[in-house]
Design a protein around this motif. Sequence first.
Motif, short mmCIF file in Angstrom:
data_model
loop_
_atom_site.label_atom_id
_atom_site.label_comp_id
_atom_site.label_asym_id
_atom_site.label_seq_id
_atom_site.Cartn_x
_atom_site.Cartn_y
_atom_site.Cartn_z
N MET A 1 0.83 -1.20 0.00
CA MET A 1 0.00 0.00 0.00
C MET A 1 0.86 1.25 0.00
O MET A 1 1.99 1.25 0.51
CB MET A 1 -0.95 -0.02 1.20
CG MET A 1 -1.97 -1.15 1.12
SD MET A 1 -3.16 -1.19 2.49
CE MET A 1 -2.20 -1.99 3.77
N ILE B 1 -9.05 0.13 0.13
CA ILE B 1 -8.17 -0.99 -0.17
C ILE B 1 -8.19 -1.99 0.99
O ILE B 1 -8.25 -3.21 0.78
CB ILE B 1 -6.74 -0.49 -0.44
CG1 ILE B 1 -6.71 0.33 -1.74
CG2 ILE B 1 -5.75 -1.64 -0.51
CD1 ILE B 1 -5.39 0.98 -2.05
N SER C 1 -9.47 -5.82 0.63
CA SER C 1 -8.53 -6.93 0.81
C SER C 1 -8.70 -7.65 2.13
O SER C 1 -8.32 -8.81 2.27
CB SER C 1 -7.08 -6.42 0.68
OG SER C 1 -6.80 -5.43 1.65
N PHE D 1 -3.41 -3.02 -6.16
CA PHE D 1 -4.61 -2.22 -6.36
C PHE D 1 -4.34 -1.09 -7.35
O PHE D 1 -3.39 -0.32 -7.19
CB PHE D 1 -5.11 -1.68 -5.02
CG PHE D 1 -5.93 -2.68 -4.27
CD1 PHE D 1 -7.30 -2.70 -4.38
CD2 PHE D 1 -5.31 -3.65 -3.48
CE1 PHE D 1 -8.06 -3.65 -3.71
CE2 PHE D 1 -6.06 -4.60 -2.81
CZ PHE D 1 -7.44 -4.61 -2.93
N PRO E 1 -10.81 1.32 -5.79
CA PRO E 1 -9.64 0.70 -6.43
C PRO E 1 -9.87 -0.79 -6.67
O PRO E 1 -10.55 -1.46 -5.90
CB PRO E 1 -8.52 0.93 -5.39
CG PRO E 1 -8.98 2.10 -4.57
CD PRO E 1 -10.48 1.98 -4.52
N GLY F 1 -8.44 -4.61 -7.04
CA GLY F 1 -7.35 -5.45 -6.59
C GLY F 1 -7.03 -6.52 -7.61
O GLY F 1 -7.80 -7.47 -7.80
N HIS G 1 4.27 -0.68 -4.43
CA HIS G 1 2.89 -1.00 -4.80
C HIS G 1 2.69 -0.93 -6.32
O HIS G 1 1.59 -1.13 -6.81
CB HIS G 1 1.91 -0.04 -4.11
CG HIS G 1 2.13 1.40 -4.45
ND1 HIS G 1 3.03 2.19 -3.77
CD2 HIS G 1 1.59 2.20 -5.41
CE1 HIS G 1 3.01 3.41 -4.28
NE2 HIS G 1 2.14 3.44 -5.28
#
Length: 528
Positions: free
Chosen positions: A81, A93, A97, A171, A179, A181, A215
Amino acid sequence: MLIHETVTRTAERRPNGVALVGSGETLTYEQLDGRGNSIGRLLKASGCKKGDRVGLLLPKSTRAIAAMLGSLKAGAMYVPMDLASPAARLRKIVDASDPAFILAARSAVPLLNALCASGTERRAIRVGWLDSSEPPDSSFEIAFRWADVMNSSTSEVACESRADDVAHLLFTSGSTGVPKGVAITHANVTHFLTWATSYFGTAETDRISCHPPLHFDLSTFDIYGTFLAGAELHLVPPEVSLLPHKVADFIRERNLTQWFSVPAVLKYMAQFDVVRHGDFPSLKRVLWCGEALPTPTLRHWMQRLDNVQFTNLYGPTETTIASSYYTVPFCPESDTADIPIGTACEGEELVVLDENLRPAPAGEIGELYIRGVGLSPGYWRDPEKTRSVFLTDDRGGRMYKTGDLARVDEDRLFYILGRADSQIKSRGYRIELGEIETAIHSLSTVRECAVVAIPTDGFEGNAICCAYVTPPGVDLSPLELRDRLTQLLPPYMLPSRWLAFGALPLNGNGKIDRGCLKEQFRSAAATA
């Protein structure tokens, strides 16, 4: 092969070889593998199970790389992240997740506190504290500390993962404001690494840059490609990343043999003329990916470094790092020469299809689709979005709809001609303009907005432009709007150009006339 085994196998072969060079710390393969084992062991002892997600809120560092390895060794998938993201976006996010743990350092404390301070009831966040300092008194739960890592056994951890298991979630920007994933498996990554290290001839003597943030999917090749070859990985500090003189100094001082970045960095270095003729004597390869590199910039570099191989890589996150490659055979003779994305990497196939999903004849424009070993299983827990772009092809297999307009010439070289939708690349980041619009529309001080992008010759590649309308009686300056938007979007998604309207222009169908807006922004830029 599992991607963390790239380190383990090299550690068995040459334990004292340098694996990783960060700011103030160098780790051998034996040390790096041992740290990964320690973190993996602590995660499992704290209750981490196969298939769990482990969030990473860590600056780019040797500890962050060890945290990736530890998560994989525990049988989990890691979720890197962005520490520069506002808490509101990061929360989306985390919600998507649902990590069992977050591995974090002190710089992440404000974000962690914001995540725990949501107005709705939330589960506690369990944190592996990978900072030498003591964790602050806060609302998140500490599962283990860095001292525990250093005191834990470094012996190998039993891992139940298989090659087709997801290794990490990356993401990307989503058009609905949420966002997406992208799930990437171990096999997705190792297929590309096997081809790429062979094609580029990566060797133990190589010293390879790691410029992208962790990320960003380009870093996956830097990290695990280096480890597979048993080479040295040199982490480029964030404070160096966008300073052209500092980047040039970094390449010289570290005697790098490979540089890989988004084109924006190469453009910036060319603009400031920091590359000398015959510079970087150790450098063998320059690679770029993420967006088009302007031909004038490529010529600038190739005219100064005639012993360096220059390769253009292309591929969306959904197809794992890159799906095609083109090594430029000679310096282009003209600034207007087109540079192709080349041909498919081993195990991949590129096809240009028309609107009826039939192959477009050579030279004609269609949409680019990709099939092969790099295709992601899809978007994490989002079958609808997955079905919308991962389609069944005429062979009964899968293909990914890139959204890029392309053509293929008689020599079977592919060329990208732009986007078929509202997705752009800016500073190497893939950005959905719809996500920016969704964030702006969430502000009560804005009645209506439209976000467009116009190409530039500057560092960003595409300038993000926002046209907005405020409610009656509300006087909102672009600076005030931008400041409010920083709470919702990361810096790279913030518009750089603004125009206030009494009403947005409409076309004959009653829709916002985005072409008209682009012309107005171009006109405003020219006047300025």
